[in-house]
Design an enzyme around this catalytic site. Structure first.
Site, short mmCIF file in Angstrom:
data_model
loop_
_atom_site.label_atom_id
_atom_site.label_comp_id
_atom_site.label_asym_id
_atom_site.label_seq_id
_atom_site.Cartn_x
_atom_site.Cartn_y
_atom_site.Cartn_z
N CYS A 266 60.50 82.19 28.60
CA CYS A 266 59.73 83.29 28.00
C CYS A 266 60.74 84.36 27.57
CB CYS A 266 58.73 83.85 29.01
SG CYS A 266 57.75 85.25 28.37
N HIS B 132 58.05 74.72 20.27
CA HIS B 132 57.51 75.55 19.19
C HIS B 132 57.35 74.72 17.93
CE1 HIS B 132 57.86 79.61 20.99
NE2 HIS B 132 58.77 79.01 21.75
N GLU C 57 50.27 81.38 21.07
CA GLU C 57 51.04 80.89 22.20
C GLU C 57 50.28 79.83 22.99
OE1 GLU C 57 53.26 83.22 24.82
OE2 GLU C 57 53.65 84.84 23.40
N CYS D 51 56.28 87.25 20.59
CA CYS D 51 56.71 86.06 21.33
C CYS D 51 58.21 85.93 21.13
CB CYS D 51 55.99 84.81 20.82
SG CYS D 51 56.49 83.29 21.67
N GLY D 52 58.99 86.11 22.20
CA GLY D 52 60.45 86.12 22.08
C GLY D 52 61.00 84.76 21.72
N THR D 53 60.57 83.72 22.44
CA THR D 53 61.06 82.38 22.11
C THR D 53 60.53 81.96 20.73
OG1 THR D 53 59.19 81.45 23.36
CG2 THR D 53 61.34 81.55 24.48
N GLY D 54 59.35 82.48 20.36
CA GLY D 54 58.81 82.18 19.03
C GLY D 54 59.66 82.79 17.94
N1 LIG Z 1 53.38 80.66 25.92
C1 LIG Z 1 54.76 80.23 26.12
C2 LIG Z 1 55.41 81.00 27.31
C3 LIG Z 1 55.60 82.49 26.99
C4 LIG Z 1 56.52 82.69 25.82
C5 LIG Z 1 56.47 84.06 25.13
N2 LIG Z 1 55.63 85.05 25.74
C6 LIG Z 1 57.89 84.60 24.86
O1 LIG Z 1 58.09 85.81 24.84
O2 LIG Z 1 58.78 83.73 24.62
C7 LIG Z 1 54.78 78.72 26.44
O3 LIG Z 1 53.72 78.19 26.85
O4 LIG Z 1 55.84 78.10 26.25
#
Ligand SMILES: N[C@H](CCC[C@H](N)C(=O)O)C(=O)O
Length: 276
Positions: A75, A161, A210, A219-222
């Site tokens: 995350c 993703h 998400e 969403c950081g990883t997004g």
């Molecule tokens: N929903 C994401 C986890 C949280 C990622 C998101 N909140 C971020 O900031 O990267 C998943 O199931 O992989």
């Protein structure tokens, strides 16, 4: 028995953060979903549990649970809030914090202005590592959805993703397509779904549906996955400002085999207790 928590957010992607260092917390998926419930609990997109280290080179381990209770690998916004949490609560006074996650170790750097930079690791693009069902690795895949097909990139930042390019982010079919792609059979572990509008070689707008939570304000990883996808499509330079509904993250990626750097804010809102 009251459970102490800290409410935090990264550009409006909000978290309940629990200190499992000072006292052990048995966080089950059911309890995580209850804490995340915006009517019957505290309310958040994800629950973060800070624990003692599991790897010699790290100072802490932290675990991530989506609002539906599912435990996930990574995350990005949560990592920045984790760094702010362990400093604010006196668990560390370091400015560079190595932390273990289910996706592996991360190095977090708290900047003098309070922004947090995270080395998010090298993105994984091989279908089996995402995981995504495909004959071979490619910058675009065609995904059959209902009675049509969409072009996606598939990227793992430790979590999966799917990234779609759209002409107008304000009219992106986030709630129509997001859940269908999240649960598409070609993503065995489900997936996050990013809708990206490329404005120029250094700026994009992004909305993310998400996995396990729905559309979030950020969403950081997004943001990392969208920057990687745009680079793979030949449309983005290494430095990208990713503007989400909740604000802007700065992403840097030099290309294949290199780690993705993410920089952005982490905000503490309040401390509280909930009776369990
Ligand atoms: N929903 C994401 C986890 C949280 C990622 C998101 N909140 C971020 O900031 O990267 C998943 O199931 O992989």
């Amino acid at each position: 028995m009251p459970l102490r928590f800290t409410k935090m957010h990264g550009l409006g992607n909000d978290f309940v953060v629990l200190d499992g260092v000072r006292e052990r917390i048995d966080l089950t998926p059911a309890l995580a979903a209850r804490l995340a419930d915006r009517r019957f609990g505290i309310g958040c997109d994800q629950v973060l549990l800070v624990e003692p280290p599991q790897l010699p080179e790290t100072d802490f381990h932290y675990r991530i649970f989506n609002a539906d209770g599912s435990e996930v690998e990574q995350c990005g916004n949560g990592a920045r809030c984790f760094a702010r949490f362990v400093r604010d609560t006196g668990l560390t006074d370091k400015a560079e914090i190595p932390v273990g996650t289910a996706a592996g170790p991360l190095l977090l750097k708290v900047q003098p202005d309070g922004q947090v930079s995270v080395d998010m690791g090298v993105p994984k693009l091989a279908p089996a590592e995402i995981p995504f069902v495909a004959e071979r690795q490619a910058p675009h895949y065609t995904l059959d959805v209902d009675d049509g097909a969409v072009a996606i990139a598939a990227v793992s930042m430790g979590n999966p993703h799917a990234v779609l390019q759209v002409a107008n982010i304000d009219r992106a079919p986030v709630t129509e397509l997001g859940p269908r792609i999240e649960c598409h059979a070609r993503f065995p572990n489900r997936t996050n779904v990013g809708f990206v509008q490329i404005q120029d070689r250094g700026r994009v707008r992004l909305r993310v549906w998400e996995r396990g939570t729905g559309e979030t304000l950020a969403c950081g990883t997004g943001a990392c996955a969208a920057a990687v996808a745009g680079h793979l499509w030949g449309e983005l330079d290494p430095d990208v400002a990713v503007t989400l509904p909740g604000g802007t993250l700065v992403i840097h990626w030099q290309g294949l085999g290199k780690p993705v750097q993410m920089t952005g804010p982490a905000t503490r809102v309040f401390d509280g207790e909930i009776d369990l």
